[in-house]
Design a protein around this motif. Structure first.
Motif, PDB file in Angstrom:
ATOM      1  N   ARG A  48       3.923  16.934   5.991  1.00  0.00           N
ATOM      2  CA  ARG A  48       3.039  16.236   6.789  1.00  0.00           C
ATOM      3  C   ARG A  48       1.701  16.516   6.407  1.00  0.00           C
ATOM      4  O   ARG A  48       0.614  16.024   6.568  1.00  0.00           O
ATOM      5  CB  ARG A  48       3.302  16.556   8.125  1.00  0.00           C
ATOM      6  CG  ARG A  48       4.516  15.424   8.626  1.00  0.00           C
ATOM      7  CD  ARG A  48       4.690  15.734  10.302  1.00  0.00           C
ATOM      8  NE  ARG A  48       3.583  14.744  10.790  1.00  0.00           N
ATOM      9  CZ  ARG A  48       3.387  14.946  11.934  1.00  0.00           C
ATOM     10  NH1 ARG A  48       4.330  15.552  12.815  1.00  0.00           N
ATOM     11  NH2 ARG A  48       2.143  14.385  12.565  1.00  0.00           N
TER      12      ARG A  48
ATOM     13  N   GLY B 240       4.306  10.834   2.420  1.00  0.00           N
ATOM     14  CA  GLY B 240       4.286  12.446   2.884  1.00  0.00           C
ATOM     15  C   GLY B 240       3.922  13.284   1.328  1.00  0.00           C
ATOM     16  O   GLY B 240       4.126  12.511   0.248  1.00  0.00           O
TER      17      GLY B 240
ATOM     18  N   GLN C  30      15.634   4.600  -3.568  1.00  0.00           N
ATOM     19  CA  GLN C  30      14.912   3.374  -2.858  1.00  0.00           C
ATOM     20  C   GLN C  30      15.058   2.195  -3.390  1.00  0.00           C
ATOM     21  O   GLN C  30      14.429   1.079  -3.111  1.00  0.00           O
ATOM     22  CB  GLN C  30      13.533   3.732  -2.996  1.00  0.00           C
ATOM     23  CG  GLN C  30      12.935   4.831  -2.088  1.00  0.00           C
ATOM     24  CD  GLN C  30      13.092   5.003  -0.744  1.00  0.00           C
ATOM     25  OE1 GLN C  30      12.891   3.926  -0.156  1.00  0.00           O
ATOM     26  NE2 GLN C  30      13.445   6.003  -0.061  1.00  0.00           N
TER      27      GLN C  30
ATOM     28  N   GLU D 145       6.091   2.107   4.678  1.00  0.00           N
ATOM     29  CA  GLU D 145       7.329   2.660   5.441  1.00  0.00           C
ATOM     30  C   GLU D 145       7.482   4.082   5.465  1.00  0.00           C
ATOM     31  O   GLU D 145       7.973   4.529   6.294  1.00  0.00           O
ATOM     32  CB  GLU D 145       8.681   1.911   4.598  1.00  0.00           C
ATOM     33  CG  GLU D 145       8.682   0.545   4.718  1.00  0.00           C
ATOM     34  CD  GLU D 145       9.971  -0.139   4.038  1.00  0.00           C
ATOM     35  OE1 GLU D 145      10.572   0.924   3.465  1.00  0.00           O
ATOM     36  OE2 GLU D 145       9.996  -1.203   4.046  1.00  0.00           O
ATOM     37  N   ARG D 146       7.017   4.721   4.253  1.00  0.00           N
ATOM     38  CA  ARG D 146       6.969   6.337   4.357  1.00  0.00           C
ATOM     39  C   ARG D 146       6.023   6.970   3.408  1.00  0.00           C
ATOM     40  O   ARG D 146       5.830   6.358   2.442  1.00  0.00           O
ATOM     41  CB  ARG D 146       8.498   6.619   3.780  1.00  0.00           C
ATOM     42  CG  ARG D 146       8.613   8.098   3.335  1.00  0.00           C
ATOM     43  CD  ARG D 146       9.780   8.263   2.625  1.00  0.00           C
ATOM     44  NE  ARG D 146      10.012   9.546   2.017  1.00  0.00           N
ATOM     45  CZ  ARG D 146      11.092   9.902   1.289  1.00  0.00           C
ATOM     46  NH1 ARG D 146      11.721   8.956   0.885  1.00  0.00           N
ATOM     47  NH2 ARG D 146      10.955  11.087   0.650  1.00  0.00           N
TER      48      ARG D 146
END
Length: 232
Positions: A219, A171, A35, A168-169
């Motif tokens: 998820r 989980g 990242q 952005e993400r």
């Protein structure tokens, strides 16, 4: 210092044991690197003894380690790292990438801490957060190391969004670890100590399988949460 990592860290012994979690630590290092921008200033928020800042610095990252604990600051300085004790020592809009690994859960006012990190990022800056998940998994180990909370996907997302970030993400990670931690809570020791033998067994034999299962389970459940957000 309610918006900073805990000033007197009480889990140094567990921190030392976690050095032996080879696969786990490699996963976190790889995640941070994936990242990271190609260049720019990086902040390790809650750097501890430099477990991640030191190797990432050797890979060429321009890292500043933020760590309020004076004992751990000495370790960081000994490794040649640039060290600050709080975000107040950093100029606004001066950091391109911030990562914080198992730190936010220690902070009483985590939303204020997130707002402070938001202010320190450049306009295109990114934030990576890795924290323990699910309050039901709170154990004696959480208590020993000073965890104020464990997060769900919705609670972490709400705090990060409220601080001004765009997610952005997000989980869950370490899906098998969810059940291992639940078992520790039910039958484990009450003093919060990590068994070196059990840690090595999990890290070598089970964690790789857990990471594979994460592709399906992320998820819904996992021992930890991973979130990536941008400032704008």
């Amino acid at each position: 210092m309610s918006t900073q990592p805990t000033e007197a860290y009480t889990g140094v012994d567990n921190l030392e044991v976690m050095q032996e979690a080879v696969n786990y630590n490699r996963y976190l290092l790889d995640t941070v690197r994936k990242q990271a921008p190609a260049r720019g200033k990086v902040l390790d928020f809650g750097a501890g003894g430099g477990q991640f800042a030191a190797p990432l610095s050797k890979h060429g990252m321009d890292i500043t380690a933020l760590e309020p604990d004076q004992f751990l600051q000495q370790r960081l300085h000994a490794q040649g790292l640039s060290v600050v004790g709080s975000t107040q020592e950093l100029a606004d809009a001066s950091i391109d990438y911030i990562y914080t690994l198992n730190v936010l859960e220690h902070i009483d006012d985590d939303e204020a801490a997130l707002r402070s990190l938001h202010a320190k990022l450049t306009a295109k800056g990114k934030l990576l957060i890795y924290v323990p998940a699910f309050p039901v998994l709170y154990t004696s180990m959480d208590a020993k190391v000073g965890h104020v909370r464990r997060y769900t996907r919705s609670t972490l997302a709400a705090r990060v969004s409220a601080a001004g970030f765009r997610i952005e993400r997000i989980g869950y990670t370490d899906s098998i670890g969810f059940f291992a931690t639940l078992a520790f809570k039910l039958i484990g020791n009450k003093d919060g100590d990590v068994s070196l033998g059990a840690l090595k067994l999990y890290d070598r034999a089970i964690f790789p399988l857990s990471r594979a299962l994460d592709l399906v389970a992320r998820r819904w459940f996992g021992k930890n949460l991973l979130l990536v957000a941008s400032k704008s």
